[in-house]
Design a protein around this motif. Structure first.
Motif, PDB file in Angstrom:
ATOM      1  N   LEU A   8       3.283  10.229   0.929  1.00  0.00           N
ATOM      2  CA  LEU A   8       2.765   9.221  -0.315  1.00  0.00           C
ATOM      3  C   LEU A   8       2.961   7.835  -0.087  1.00  0.00           C
ATOM      4  O   LEU A   8       3.807   7.330   0.235  1.00  0.00           O
ATOM      5  CB  LEU A   8       3.677   9.449  -1.318  1.00  0.00           C
ATOM      6  CG  LEU A   8       3.734  10.970  -2.021  1.00  0.00           C
ATOM      7  CD1 LEU A   8       4.597  11.086  -3.353  1.00  0.00           C
ATOM      8  CD2 LEU A   8       2.469  11.690  -2.431  1.00  0.00           C
ATOM      9  N   ALA A   9       1.704   7.309   0.385  1.00  0.00           N
ATOM     10  CA  ALA A   9       1.225   6.005   0.621  1.00  0.00           C
ATOM     11  C   ALA A   9       0.279   5.328   0.049  1.00  0.00           C
ATOM     12  O   ALA A   9      -0.394   4.434   0.602  1.00  0.00           O
ATOM     13  CB  ALA A   9       1.259   6.000   2.237  1.00  0.00           C
ATOM     14  N   GLY A  10       0.006   5.736  -1.350  1.00  0.00           N
ATOM     15  CA  GLY A  10      -0.862   4.857  -2.218  1.00  0.00           C
ATOM     16  C   GLY A  10      -0.053   4.069  -3.119  1.00  0.00           C
ATOM     17  O   GLY A  10       0.842   3.476  -2.648  1.00  0.00           O
ATOM     18  N   GLY A  11      -0.665   3.673  -4.376  1.00  0.00           N
ATOM     19  CA  GLY A  11       0.091   2.827  -5.212  1.00  0.00           C
ATOM     20  C   GLY A  11      -0.337   1.627  -4.802  1.00  0.00           C
ATOM     21  O   GLY A  11      -1.018   0.991  -3.920  1.00  0.00           O
ATOM     22  N   ILE A  47      -1.115  11.688   5.503  1.00  0.00           N
ATOM     23  CA  ILE A  47      -0.692  10.433   4.848  1.00  0.00           C
ATOM     24  C   ILE A  47      -1.791  10.399   3.783  1.00  0.00           C
ATOM     25  O   ILE A  47      -3.141  10.142   4.049  1.00  0.00           O
ATOM     26  CB  ILE A  47      -0.928   9.223   5.970  1.00  0.00           C
ATOM     27  CG1 ILE A  47       0.346   9.471   6.837  1.00  0.00           C
ATOM     28  CG2 ILE A  47      -0.556   7.883   4.914  1.00  0.00           C
ATOM     29  CD1 ILE A  47       0.255   8.456   8.118  1.00  0.00           C
ATOM     30  N   VAL A  48      -1.271   9.958   2.501  1.00  0.00           N
ATOM     31  CA  VAL A  48      -2.282   9.961   1.579  1.00  0.00           C
ATOM     32  C   VAL A  48      -2.276   8.469   0.933  1.00  0.00           C
ATOM     33  O   VAL A  48      -1.078   7.989   0.192  1.00  0.00           O
ATOM     34  CB  VAL A  48      -2.015  10.970   0.346  1.00  0.00           C
ATOM     35  CG1 VAL A  48      -3.199  10.898  -0.615  1.00  0.00           C
ATOM     36  CG2 VAL A  48      -1.810  12.341   0.888  1.00  0.00           C
ATOM     37  N   THR A  49      -3.079   7.734   1.265  1.00  0.00           N
ATOM     38  CA  THR A  49      -3.038   6.137   0.956  1.00  0.00           C
ATOM     39  C   THR A  49      -4.251   5.837   0.022  1.00  0.00           C
ATOM     40  O   THR A  49      -5.186   6.599  -0.103  1.00  0.00           O
ATOM     41  CB  THR A  49      -3.031   5.392   2.209  1.00  0.00           C
ATOM     42  OG1 THR A  49      -2.688   4.134   1.930  1.00  0.00           O
ATOM     43  CG2 THR A  49      -4.342   5.681   2.880  1.00  0.00           C
ATOM     44  N   ARG A  50      -4.552   4.353  -0.070  1.00  0.00           N
ATOM     45  CA  ARG A  50      -5.618   3.905  -0.833  1.00  0.00           C
ATOM     46  C   ARG A  50      -6.715   3.800   0.238  1.00  0.00           C
ATOM     47  O   ARG A  50      -6.524   3.566   1.408  1.00  0.00           O
ATOM     48  CB  ARG A  50      -5.148   2.524  -1.233  1.00  0.00           C
ATOM     49  CG  ARG A  50      -4.088   2.769  -2.406  1.00  0.00           C
ATOM     50  CD  ARG A  50      -3.503   1.427  -2.684  1.00  0.00           C
ATOM     51  NE  ARG A  50      -4.140   0.108  -2.576  1.00  0.00           N
ATOM     52  CZ  ARG A  50      -3.483  -1.034  -2.719  1.00  0.00           C
ATOM     53  NH1 ARG A  50      -2.396  -1.345  -2.497  1.00  0.00           N
ATOM     54  NH2 ARG A  50      -4.518  -2.190  -2.642  1.00  0.00           N
ATOM     55  N   PRO A  51      -8.018   3.690  -0.161  1.00  0.00           N
ATOM     56  CA  PRO A  51      -9.178   3.539   0.894  1.00  0.00           C
ATOM     57  C   PRO A  51      -8.991   2.215   1.383  1.00  0.00           C
ATOM     58  O   PRO A  51      -9.498   2.569   2.725  1.00  0.00           O
ATOM     59  CB  PRO A  51     -10.344   3.664  -0.184  1.00  0.00           C
ATOM     60  CG  PRO A  51      -9.859   4.300  -1.578  1.00  0.00           C
ATOM     61  CD  PRO A  51      -8.252   3.792  -1.617  1.00  0.00           C
ATOM     62  N   GLU A  52      -8.651   1.326   0.956  1.00  0.00           N
ATOM     63  CA  GLU A  52      -8.902   0.071   1.697  1.00  0.00           C
ATOM     64  C   GLU A  52      -7.950   0.115   2.827  1.00  0.00           C
ATOM     65  O   GLU A  52      -7.576  -0.652   3.907  1.00  0.00           O
ATOM     66  CB  GLU A  52      -8.558  -1.104   0.789  1.00  0.00           C
ATOM     67  CG  GLU A  52      -7.266  -1.408   0.045  1.00  0.00           C
ATOM     68  CD  GLU A  52      -7.487  -0.800  -1.122  1.00  0.00           C
ATOM     69  OE1 GLU A  52      -8.052   0.393  -1.282  1.00  0.00           O
ATOM     70  OE2 GLU A  52      -6.762  -1.199  -2.181  1.00  0.00           O
ATOM     71  N   LEU A  53      -6.845   1.107   2.901  1.00  0.00           N
ATOM     72  CA  LEU A  53      -5.820   1.160   3.875  1.00  0.00           C
ATOM     73  C   LEU A  53      -6.080   1.924   5.063  1.00  0.00           C
ATOM     74  O   LEU A  53      -5.317   1.946   6.152  1.00  0.00           O
ATOM     75  CB  LEU A  53      -4.272   1.330   3.341  1.00  0.00           C
ATOM     76  CG  LEU A  53      -3.872   0.369   2.388  1.00  0.00           C
ATOM     77  CD1 LEU A  53      -2.409   0.660   1.741  1.00  0.00           C
ATOM     78  CD2 LEU A  53      -3.579  -1.028   2.955  1.00  0.00           C
ATOM     79  N   VAL A  54      -7.095   3.031   4.883  1.00  0.00           N
ATOM     80  CA  VAL A  54      -6.991   3.942   5.802  1.00  0.00           C
ATOM     81  C   VAL A  54      -7.512   3.485   7.060  1.00  0.00           C
ATOM     82  O   VAL A  54      -6.769   3.981   8.003  1.00  0.00           O
ATOM     83  CB  VAL A  54      -8.339   4.926   5.314  1.00  0.00           C
ATOM     84  CG1 VAL A  54      -8.854   5.893   6.393  1.00  0.00           C
ATOM     85  CG2 VAL A  54      -8.007   5.676   4.056  1.00  0.00           C
ATOM     86  N   GLU A  55      -8.263   2.248   7.385  1.00  0.00           N
ATOM     87  CA  GLU A  55      -8.588   1.987   8.483  1.00  0.00           C
ATOM     88  C   GLU A  55      -7.176   1.105   9.414  1.00  0.00           C
ATOM     89  O   GLU A  55      -7.467   0.993  10.658  1.00  0.00           O
ATOM     90  CB  GLU A  55      -9.677   1.007   8.406  1.00  0.00           C
ATOM     91  CG  GLU A  55     -11.182   1.384   7.960  1.00  0.00           C
ATOM     92  CD  GLU A  55     -11.572   2.524   8.960  1.00  0.00           C
ATOM     93  OE1 GLU A  55     -11.702   2.148  10.306  1.00  0.00           O
ATOM     94  OE2 GLU A  55     -11.766   3.556   8.707  1.00  0.00           O
ATOM     95  N   GLY A  74      -1.165   7.649  -9.346  1.00  0.00           N
ATOM     96  CA  GLY A  74       0.318   7.726  -9.239  1.00  0.00           C
ATOM     97  C   GLY A  74       0.644   8.920  -8.087  1.00  0.00           C
ATOM     98  O   GLY A  74      -0.343   9.618  -7.698  1.00  0.00           O
ATOM     99  N   PRO A  75       2.006   9.037  -8.050  1.00  0.00           N
ATOM    100  CA  PRO A  75       2.417   9.969  -6.958  1.00  0.00           C
ATOM    101  C   PRO A  75       2.018  11.398  -7.291  1.00  0.00           C
ATOM    102  O   PRO A  75       1.597  12.140  -6.074  1.00  0.00           O
ATOM    103  CB  PRO A  75       3.775   9.910  -6.878  1.00  0.00           C
ATOM    104  CG  PRO A  75       4.112   8.564  -7.598  1.00  0.00           C
ATOM    105  CD  PRO A  75       3.130   8.190  -8.335  1.00  0.00           C
ATOM    106  N   ILE A  76       1.842  11.952  -8.461  1.00  0.00           N
ATOM    107  CA  ILE A  76       1.048  13.154  -8.666  1.00  0.00           C
ATOM    108  C   ILE A  76      -0.106  13.243  -7.859  1.00  0.00           C
ATOM    109  O   ILE A  76      -0.388  14.345  -7.455  1.00  0.00           O
ATOM    110  CB  ILE A  76       1.332  13.490 -10.083  1.00  0.00           C
ATOM    111  CG1 ILE A  76       1.138  15.058 -10.355  1.00  0.00           C
ATOM    112  CG2 ILE A  76       0.318  12.645 -10.834  1.00  0.00           C
ATOM    113  CD1 ILE A  76       1.173  15.338 -11.889  1.00  0.00           C
ATOM    114  N   ALA A  77      -1.010  12.391  -7.935  1.00  0.00           N
ATOM    115  CA  ALA A  77      -2.446  12.379  -7.480  1.00  0.00           C
ATOM    116  C   ALA A  77      -2.185  12.428  -5.886  1.00  0.00           C
ATOM    117  O   ALA A  77      -3.137  13.117  -5.185  1.00  0.00           O
ATOM    118  CB  ALA A  77      -3.224  11.357  -7.647  1.00  0.00           C
ATOM    119  N   GLY A  78      -1.336  11.914  -5.054  1.00  0.00           N
ATOM    120  CA  GLY A  78      -1.085  11.881  -3.904  1.00  0.00           C
ATOM    121  C   GLY A  78      -0.708  13.248  -3.500  1.00  0.00           C
ATOM    122  O   GLY A  78      -1.051  13.901  -2.392  1.00  0.00           O
TER     123      GLY A  78
END
Ligand SMILES: Nc1nc2c(ncn2[C@@H]2O[C@H](COP(=O)(O)OP(=O)(O)OP(=O)(O)O)[C@@H](O)[C@H]2O)c(=O)[nH]1
Length: 190
Positions: A8-11, A47-55, A74-78
């Motif tokens: 989980l690497a979003g948020g 790895i599930v992250t925010r769109p702007e971090l993918v690159e 939130g983490p549940i979405a990840g």
């Protein structure tokens, strides 16, 4: 049985001040440390992250974002998004902000898992994100998010979560290994 890892690497990392996945400990990014802990037990990890971090992640890694319409919920979405995008029979989920997590502890957690969901409680503190999930939980993750419910534990409870306590690690280990690096101060004090 295919086991997959979900990091989980979003948020927003608002308390930390910069994306925690790219915080470093001893010259390793946090996301790398999470992948290291998972790798002995997972055929594949995502790895599930925010769109702007993918690159920012190396191109040879399996990196995705939260699925629409649950982006950033939130983490549940990840967890849901990782399961949707990487098919397996069971999943080991880890947040990217526990840089001291070890493969040994993940192995012990997996050994304790029989079916449903298994997660960790230490000293009365629940760690629902350090968890093993059967793929059968996917429809309930969907249903929760569709109903605007974001508590991971609600879905875990529906699946008869088994909370693993003392059998996982000693008290000395627990403090450091389950340290949540939510702020830079916590990390600097380690
Ligand atoms: N994929 C995904 N992961 C998330 C999301 N929100 C949090 N996470 C991850 O879940 C774990 C726990 O997150 P928190 O520390 O509660 O939230 P955060 O947004 O990272 O940090 P704060 O903004 O300081 O609350 C971390 O590994 C986050 O990267 C999200 O919406 N999607």
């Amino acid at each position: 049985m295919k086991t997959a890892g979900i990091v989980l690497a979003g948020g927003l990392s608002s308390r930390f001040g910069s994306p925690k996945a790219f915080a470093e400990w001893e010259n390793r990014y946090f996301y790398e440390l999470s992948l290291d802990a998972l790798s002995p037990y997972c055929e594949e990890s995502i790895i599930v992250t925010r769109p702007e971090l993918v690159e920012r992640f190396p191109g040879d890694l399996n990196v995705t974002t939260d699925i629409e319409p649950f982006m950033g919920q939130g983490p549940i979405a990840g967890i849901l998004s990782g399961m949707e995008k990487l098919h397996a029979e069971r999943y080991i989920v880890l947040p990217c902000d526990m840089p001291f997590m070890t493969a040994d502890v993940i192995g012990r957690l997996l050994e304790c898992h029989s079916s449903g969901v298994t997660a960790v409680v230490l000293d009365g503190k629940l760690h629902p994100l350090v968890s093993v999930w059967d793929a059968a939980a996917l429809p309930d993750l969907h249903e929760a998010l569709e109903n605007g419910k974001r508590r991971v534990m609600d879905v875990q409870e529906k699946h008869g979560v088994r909370w693993i306590e003392g059998e996982l690690l000693t008290e000395d280990e627990a403090c450091r290994i389950f340290m949540n690096a939510n702020t830079l101060d916590i990390l600097e004090g380690s």
